[in-house]
Design an enzyme around this catalytic site. Structure first.
Site, PDB file in Angstrom:
ATOM      1  N   HIS A  86       0.833  -1.210   0.000  1.00 26.53           N
ATOM      2  CA  HIS A  86       0.000   0.000   0.000  1.00 26.53           C
ATOM      3  C   HIS A  86       0.868   1.260   0.000  1.00 26.53           C
ATOM      4  O   HIS A  86       0.564   2.238  -0.665  1.00 26.53           O
ATOM      5  CB  HIS A  86      -0.925   0.000   1.229  1.00 26.53           C
ATOM      6  CG  HIS A  86      -1.916  -1.117   1.185  1.00 26.53           C
ATOM      7  ND1 HIS A  86      -3.193  -0.958   0.701  1.00 26.53           N
ATOM      8  CD2 HIS A  86      -1.815  -2.422   1.540  1.00 26.53           C
ATOM      9  CE1 HIS A  86      -3.841  -2.117   0.765  1.00 26.53           C
ATOM     10  NE2 HIS A  86      -3.026  -3.014   1.268  1.00 26.53           N
ATOM     11  N   ASP A 132      -6.600   5.305   1.653  1.00 22.61           N
ATOM     12  CA  ASP A 132      -6.588   3.955   1.118  1.00 22.61           C
ATOM     13  C   ASP A 132      -7.972   3.346   1.349  1.00 22.61           C
ATOM     14  O   ASP A 132      -8.744   3.842   2.169  1.00 22.61           O
ATOM     15  CB  ASP A 132      -5.542   3.163   1.923  1.00 22.61           C
ATOM     16  CG  ASP A 132      -4.937   2.034   1.120  1.00 22.61           C
ATOM     17  OD1 ASP A 132      -5.648   1.444   0.294  1.00 22.61           O
ATOM     18  OD2 ASP A 132      -3.741   1.733   1.344  1.00 22.61           O
TER      19      ASP A 132
END
Length: 519
Positions: A31, A132
């Site tokens: 990520h 995210d």
């Protein structure tokens, strides 16, 4: 000395007029990397100031190494969130989704302080929040200070319609999804999802990880927009459906902007012994094997893979980790920390028998630097989306070996829709792939000449297809490409909202003109 101080003041003054974006990824290297690339693009090409949040809680050694190796644009500020004690909320058996979500939850207070303080001090308030897809709880912070909130969705866009539809499935289906007899039809997707390919967190609805996954999916419609780490040429059908499918619209799908592939650039040193070896190999002759920053295999599977490689007689570079039983994501939080001696767990004599033809690298290797080397002709990968994008970006066909998370879905996408991979099929009983099967797949990919003649399956050679896509994805993110334009469009909207609508009319006119990202 005086001029220096003056320049510094100008610099601060200049920042004040710069729109300021806060970016909040999830924990985990997979990520961190694409979010950091997004941050760099916003600073370098679109004139933004970025505050980039990084977790210190359970951070891996790889994360620190990665951040230390980078030179960042002047307007990109890394903010290290203080470590939080999560031990009261987790045990050794806590699933990844839950662990990630708890790390984020425990850090929200610190994130809020930074965002709120930036809006009260006059210096340079944060005007936009980008999160995210597992950090949607931070939307509440954006709502509190009245700034727009966006999701940067860094898996394949292919997973997005499923997540938009999940709250509906959750209401409609009793019992476990994995017990359904038919594949699941998803609005906007031409391929129904095979039950075996379901994303990990929804394979057991009783666990905490499922509840977290559903919780975040249900919050997607609250976003002002979704940035996707893909491009028109990679996933055209899904991108079109996200903008046009009536059911997805009804579910409140926000506007999507395909801004990718944003992949890790080449900047790390390759050890000279590895480089020398690669330089000696013919073009497209070496298979690179790596299961990503979190992936591990069982001892039995590792033995079969070693034999399969040896039997294939192909050249290879294999990044090996100690086998871990029953946990395919065994190094998600510890990557870069482990002790590792391949002699202890590879078959007897394997290293000496494959010497010269194969290179075994313990624990970690600079993946992008290896994939971009001319000797690499195939990539045996766990199909994490970052690795997939890197492989396509460097024109390398894949053997798809999914392990956890959404990787099975990625494998199906790569084989059936994008056409750049052959997929490993697992037996239901023990899930171990045998050496003969591995040998066959390795030969299939490595002996593919890449010509555009139809092979026996009537498909263009994998190599030919991936080289064609390589050209298209590079063009997409270059100035004037579809992804570059999509990010410019978002950037304009953000700047317009920051300037209190001063040039909103002009920007709106520019935005409503037909643009290349719509066709």
């Amino acid at each position: 000395m005086e001029t220096l101080i003056q320049n510094n003041n100008n610099h601060l003054h200049h920042h004040h007029h710069q729109p300021h974006v806060a970016i909040l990824p999830c924990p985990g290297m997979g990520h961190l990397i694409p979010h950091l690339e997004l941050a760099k693009h916003l600073c370098t090409f679109h004139g933004f100031q970025v505050t980039f949040f990084v977790y210190s809680t359970e951070a891996s050694a790889a994360q620190s190494r990665y951040l230390d190796a980078h030179t960042f644009p002047e307007t990109l500020h890394i903010f290290h969130l203080p470590p939080r004690n999560i031990s009261p909320f987790v045990t050794d058996s806590t699933d990844i989704q839950t662990r990630i979500s708890i790390i984020i939850r425990e850090s929200l207070h610190d994130i809020e302080s930074v965002v709120v303080n930036s809006t009260t001090t006059n210096d340079s308030p944060i005007n936009v929040l980008v999160v995210d897809f597992f950090t949607t709880d931070a939307f509440d912070i954006a709502a509190k200070v009245g700034i727009p909130k966006y999701i940067f969705f860094c898996p394949a866009a292919d997973l997005f319609p499923f997540m938009m539809y999940l709250p509906t499935l959750d209401r409609q289906v009793d019992g476990e999804f994995i017990d359904l007899k038919e594949p699941i039809k998803i609005p906007g997707c031409k391929r129904p999802i095979q039950i075996d390919d379901l994303v990990e967190p929804v394979r057991n609805r009783k666990i905490e990880g499922y509840k977290w996954f559903l919780h975040h999916a249900a919050r997607f419609p609250l976003a002002n927009g979704i940035l996707l780490n893909t491009c028109q040429d990679l996933e055209p059908t899904i991108i079109r459906a996200l903008g046009e499918d009536p059911i997805l619209q009804q579910l409140g799908t926000p506007r999507v902007y395909p801004v990718g592939p944003l992949v890790k650039p080449s900047f790390e040193e390759v050890k000279s012994e590895y480089l020398t070896w690669m330089n000696e190999q013919p073009n497209d002759s070496v298979l690179f094997i790596s299961f990503g920053s979190g992936g591990t295999l069982s001892a039995e599977q590792m033995t079969e893979l070693a034999w399969g490689l040896e039997l294939s007689q192909q050249r290879f570079i294999w990044v090996v980790r100690k086998p871990v039983e029953a946990d395919a994501s065994g190094t998600f939080f510890s990557v870069g920390n482990e002790q590792n001696n391949p002699d202890e767990y590879l078959p007897d004599g394997f290293l000496s028998r494959t010497q010269g033809r194969g290179l075994v690298i313990p624990t970690w290797a600079p993946q992008v630097e290896i994939l971009s080397h001319s000797s690499i002709g195939g990539f045996l990968t766990h199909c994490g989306w970052n690795s997939t994008l890197e492989s396509i970006r460097h024109g390398v066909p894949m053997i798809a070996w999914p392990l956890y998370a959404e990787q099975r879905g990625n494998a199906a996408l790569l084989e059936e829709e994008i056409g750049v991979a052959v997929r490993v099929r697992f037996k239901r009983e023990n899930g171990v792939v045998g050496r003969e099967k591995i040998e066959r797949l390795v030969r299939l990919v490595m002996e593919d000449e890449g010509n555009n003649d139809d092979d026996d399956e009537g498909k263009k050679g994998l190599r030919g297809r991936v080289k064609e896509l390589q050209k298209l994805v590079i063009e997409a993110v270059d100035e004037g490409g579809s992804s570059y334009n999509a990010l410019s469009e978002v950037a304009k909207e953000w700047k317009a909202s920051v300037n209190g609508g001063i040039n909103l009319k002009q920007v709106t006119e520019e935005i409503t003109e037909p643009n290349s990202s719509k066709d």
